[in-house]
Design a protein around this motif. Structure first.
Motif, mmCIF file in Angstrom:
data_model
loop_
_atom_site.group_PDB
_atom_site.id
_atom_site.type_symbol
_atom_site.label_atom_id
_atom_site.label_comp_id
_atom_site.label_asym_id
_atom_site.label_seq_id
_atom_site.Cartn_x
_atom_site.Cartn_y
_atom_site.Cartn_z
ATOM 1 N N GLN A 21 1.082 -1.199 -0.563
ATOM 2 C CA GLN A 21 0.090 0.126 -0.096
ATOM 3 C C GLN A 21 0.977 1.568 0.295
ATOM 4 O O GLN A 21 0.614 2.372 -0.079
ATOM 5 N N THR A 25 6.183 7.980 -4.718
ATOM 6 C CA THR A 25 5.458 8.566 -5.617
ATOM 7 C C THR A 25 6.709 9.661 -5.886
ATOM 8 O O THR A 25 6.161 10.052 -8.008
ATOM 9 N N TYR A 45 3.072 8.294 -0.885
ATOM 10 C CA TYR A 45 1.749 7.544 -0.974
ATOM 11 C C TYR A 45 0.885 6.110 -0.252
ATOM 12 O O TYR A 45 1.811 5.037 -1.109
ATOM 13 N N ASN A 46 -0.364 6.192 0.666
ATOM 14 C CA ASN A 46 -1.156 5.523 0.653
ATOM 15 C C ASN A 46 -1.876 5.015 -0.293
ATOM 16 O O ASN A 46 -2.763 5.633 -0.370
ATOM 17 N N ALA A 47 -1.329 4.368 -1.518
ATOM 18 C CA ALA A 47 -2.431 3.938 -2.377
ATOM 19 C C ALA A 47 -3.529 2.688 -1.742
ATOM 20 O O ALA A 47 -4.216 2.250 -2.678
ATOM 21 N N GLY A 49 -6.851 1.250 0.799
ATOM 22 C CA GLY A 49 -8.009 1.909 1.000
ATOM 23 C C GLY A 49 -8.306 2.139 2.347
ATOM 24 O O GLY A 49 -9.744 2.219 2.790
ATOM 25 N N ALA A 75 -5.636 6.677 4.007
ATOM 26 C CA ALA A 75 -5.227 5.991 3.101
ATOM 27 C C ALA A 75 -5.830 7.168 1.733
ATOM 28 O O ALA A 75 -6.256 8.122 1.846
ATOM 29 N N GLY A 76 -5.238 7.055 0.419
ATOM 30 C CA GLY A 76 -5.250 8.636 0.215
ATOM 31 C C GLY A 76 -4.385 9.485 0.771
ATOM 32 O O GLY A 76 -4.026 10.657 0.432
ATOM 33 N N GLU A 77 -2.946 9.659 1.516
ATOM 34 C CA GLU A 77 -2.383 10.567 2.008
ATOM 35 C C GLU A 77 -0.751 10.504 1.418
ATOM 36 O O GLU A 77 -1.243 9.255 1.527
ATOM 37 N N TYR A 78 -0.330 11.289 1.388
ATOM 38 C CA TYR A 78 1.038 11.669 1.194
ATOM 39 C C TYR A 78 1.873 11.804 2.359
ATOM 40 O O TYR A 78 0.981 12.839 2.817
#
Length: 85
Positions: A21, A25, A45-47, A49, A75-78
């Motif tokens: 995950q 990036t 990045y957490n790709a 969910g 989730a979705g955070e950089y």
């Protein structure tokens, strides 16, 4: 903070069940005209969910940084790892 871009995928030691995950990036290595390493950074990045506990994850080649206890990435955070100016 000197890094070899081709080896960065191997530099992040990921511990736990969520290895797939977290991804690197972006890498800013030796930016032009900076004159120092203070503008270099690594972005992860957490790709996945769900939130991942990254406590103890570390960069150990080229960059020496270990995420402190109780570190998470949603989730979705950089997250950007950079030298303090």
């Amino acid at each position: 903070m000197k890094i070899i871009i081709l080896s960065m995928g191997m530099c992040l030691t990921l511990l736990g069940d969520s290895i797939g995950q977290i991804v690197i990036t972006e890498i800013m290595y030796n930016p032009p005209e900076s004159g120092s390493d203070t503008l270099e950074y690594i972005e992860i990045y957490n790709a996945g969910g769900s939130t991942v506990d990254i406590s103890g994850y570390k960069f150990s080649v080229g960059v020496n940084y270990t995420f402190p206890a109780s570190s998470t990435i949603d989730a979705g955070e950089y997250i950007v790892i950079a030298e303090r100016a």
